[in-house]
Scaffold this active site. Structure first.
Site, PDB file in Angstrom:
ATOM      1  N   HIS A  66       0.701  -1.100  -0.450  1.00 58.81           N
ATOM      2  CA  HIS A  66      -0.046  -0.133   0.137  1.00 58.81           C
ATOM      3  C   HIS A  66       0.728   1.599  -0.005  1.00 58.81           C
ATOM      4  O   HIS A  66       0.554   2.444   0.320  1.00 58.81           O
ATOM      5  CB  HIS A  66      -0.900  -0.019   1.088  1.00 58.81           C
ATOM      6  CG  HIS A  66      -2.125  -1.448   1.061  1.00 58.81           C
ATOM      7  ND1 HIS A  66      -2.510  -2.098  -0.107  1.00 58.81           N
ATOM      8  CD2 HIS A  66      -2.411  -1.683   2.084  1.00 58.81           C
ATOM      9  CE1 HIS A  66      -3.411  -2.621  -0.084  1.00 58.81           C
ATOM     10  NE2 HIS A  66      -3.209  -2.773   1.147  1.00 58.81           N
ATOM     11  N   GLU A  70     -11.094  -4.271  -2.544  1.00 60.88           N
ATOM     12  CA  GLU A  70     -10.866  -2.901  -3.515  1.00 60.88           C
ATOM     13  C   GLU A  70     -10.238  -3.424  -4.958  1.00 60.88           C
ATOM     14  O   GLU A  70      -9.515  -4.236  -5.577  1.00 60.88           O
ATOM     15  CB  GLU A  70      -9.071  -3.361  -2.979  1.00 60.88           C
ATOM     16  CG  GLU A  70      -9.096  -3.019  -1.381  1.00 60.88           C
ATOM     17  CD  GLU A  70      -7.329  -3.477  -0.895  1.00 60.88           C
ATOM     18  OE1 GLU A  70      -6.605  -3.072  -0.860  1.00 60.88           O
ATOM     19  OE2 GLU A  70      -7.651  -4.849  -0.373  1.00 60.88           O
ATOM     20  N   HIS A  98      -9.781   1.134   0.401  1.00 60.64           N
ATOM     21  CA  HIS A  98      -9.890  -0.272   1.585  1.00 60.64           C
ATOM     22  C   HIS A  98     -11.054   0.316   2.972  1.00 60.64           C
ATOM     23  O   HIS A  98     -10.284  -0.181   4.173  1.00 60.64           O
ATOM     24  CB  HIS A  98      -8.194   0.348   2.369  1.00 60.64           C
ATOM     25  CG  HIS A  98      -7.174  -0.978   2.486  1.00 60.64           C
ATOM     26  ND1 HIS A  98      -8.121  -2.053   4.050  1.00 60.64           N
ATOM     27  CD2 HIS A  98      -6.981  -2.136   2.113  1.00 60.64           C
ATOM     28  CE1 HIS A  98      -7.458  -2.872   4.148  1.00 60.64           C
ATOM     29  NE2 HIS A  98      -6.462  -3.165   2.702  1.00 60.64           N
ATOM     30  N   SER A  99     -12.057   0.156   2.894  1.00 62.70           N
ATOM     31  CA  SER A  99     -12.316   0.373   3.512  1.00 62.70           C
ATOM     32  C   SER A  99     -13.600  -0.782   4.025  1.00 62.70           C
ATOM     33  O   SER A  99     -13.406  -2.413   2.977  1.00 62.70           O
ATOM     34  CB  SER A  99     -14.384   0.992   3.535  1.00 62.70           C
ATOM     35  OG  SER A  99     -13.940   1.991   3.264  1.00 62.70           O
TER      36      SER A  99
END
Length: 365
Positions: free
Chosen positions: A116, A329, A190-191
């Site tokens: 990330h 995602e 990225h929830s």
């Protein structure tokens, strides 16, 4: 506090303070609300979704995303809750890639790999609010300028994230980026979703998942794709028909499940890349809430919350445990720069990177 609201409008936007980081840096939050019971708050730290509230089948409204109560907690115990992740969402093997004959070394922050965007990726950066709008569609656009060499990436990169909400219960996110020299880009959201509610006593493993994916990219023991693209047929990764997530999440006969401690894999979404199409459908039988994920990206990373270990206190002092939530995602494939057979992640000057994501909510009786 600055408010932009009108009862005549289908959706409103409100801009407020959301505290400070430990060094005193102020954080703001913009809340978008429609007249159908849905609201979403996005904070400038990580251009992240902080809360998302939607009604269940009985009209009861809950926050369905995991997160923290204060911005400082997002830095103290980073889990990428709700964040806009980049420059490169997901993993790059050993943090290395070669572009135009030059090899770049990125920050390594996930075992031997880069994850990330590195330890100080976009999720740790304070974004700038460019615009806040109310109207038939309420929206906020945030931007971040990533300098050449940050976390090892080449090129000055200008990134925008636009969140919008209209009369339908759909949160739309559009990520865009431009560069002044060749680089790689892969940005996603990225929830963590628990459709029963972020503070519910049940997690997401009872939810029913459908993935419109006939293939996936298997991984090695460090969660890096092998480069192969394999059929989901006859594997725990076949969600082409509605399937309870927990049914096979602990199938230890699958080496792939053992590697990831559950699901943490990229699915190759069927249909035309570049066209917004339905990727996934998640239904919570308990609340009746349904979430559909739509995007124009080629892949979808599905993560079953395997590393939520009960050590983190989230919103409302609620302990998050394994399987309490799931992540979807829409993205380019992990480690794409090191696999010529994967869709390219290269962005050149004069080009615009784009990823459109839609989270659509409804209820089943």
């Amino acid at each position: 506090m600055t408010a932009m609201a009108s009862s005549a409008l289908a959706a409103d936007a409100q801009r407020t303070s959301f505290g400070k980081l430990n060094d005193g840096t102020p954080i703001e939050k913009v809340t978008l609300t429609n007249d159908h019971g849905m609201s979403v708050s996005i904070m400038t730290l990580g251009a992240a979704v902080h809360t998302l509230k939607v009604p269940d089948r009985k009209g009861h409204i809950d926050d369905v995303v995991l997160g923290y109560d204060t911005p400082a907690e997002y830095l103290a115990d980073p889990q990428y809750f709700g964040a806009s992740v980049g420059r490169f969402a997901n993993r790059i093997a050993k943090g290395k890639f070669t572009l135009d004959g030059k090899t770049y070394q990125l920050d390594v922050n996930d075992g031997p790999n880069s994850l990330h965007g590195g330890a100080d990726g976009f999720d740790k950066r304070v974004w700038k609010i460019d615009s806040v709008k109310s109207g038939p569609i309420a929206s906020v656009t945030m931007s971040y300028d990533s300098p050449d060499g940050q976390e090892g990436y080449p090129g000055d990169l200008h990134v925008t994230a636009t969140y919008s909400l209209g009369k339908e219960n759909t949160l739309k996110i559009v990520y865009k980026a431009t560069t002044d020299k060749p680089t790689i880009v892969n940005i996603s959201n990225h929830s963590y979703w628990n459709l029963s509610g972020a503070q519910a006593t049940v997690g997401a493993m009872h939810d029913i998942l459908t993935l419109n994916a006939s293939h996936f990219t298997p991984i090695d023991s460090t969660l890096i794709p092998t480069g192969k693209i394999e059929s989901v047929e006859g594997t725990p990764f076949d969600f082409r028909k509605p399937t309870r997530i927990g049914l096979r999440v602990r199938d230890g006969s699958s080496e792939q499940i053992r590697y990831a401690h559950g699901y943490d894999h990229n699915f190759v979404i069927d249909g035309q890349v570049g066209k917004v199409r339905q990727m996934a459908r998640l239904e919570d039988p308990k609340s009746g809430r349904v979430l559909e994920i739509w995007s124009d990206a080629p892949g979808l990373q599905f993560y079953s919350g395997n590393f939520l270990d009960g050590t983190m206190l989230g919103k409302g002092q609620h302990l998050y445990r394994e399987g309490d939530a799931v992540v979807f995602e829409p993205q380019l494939f992990p480690d794409a720069p090191n696999h010529p057979n994967f869709p390219s992640a290269t962005l050149n000057p004069g080009q615009t990177y784009s990823n459109t994501i839609e989270f659509k909510f409804s209820t089943e009786k």
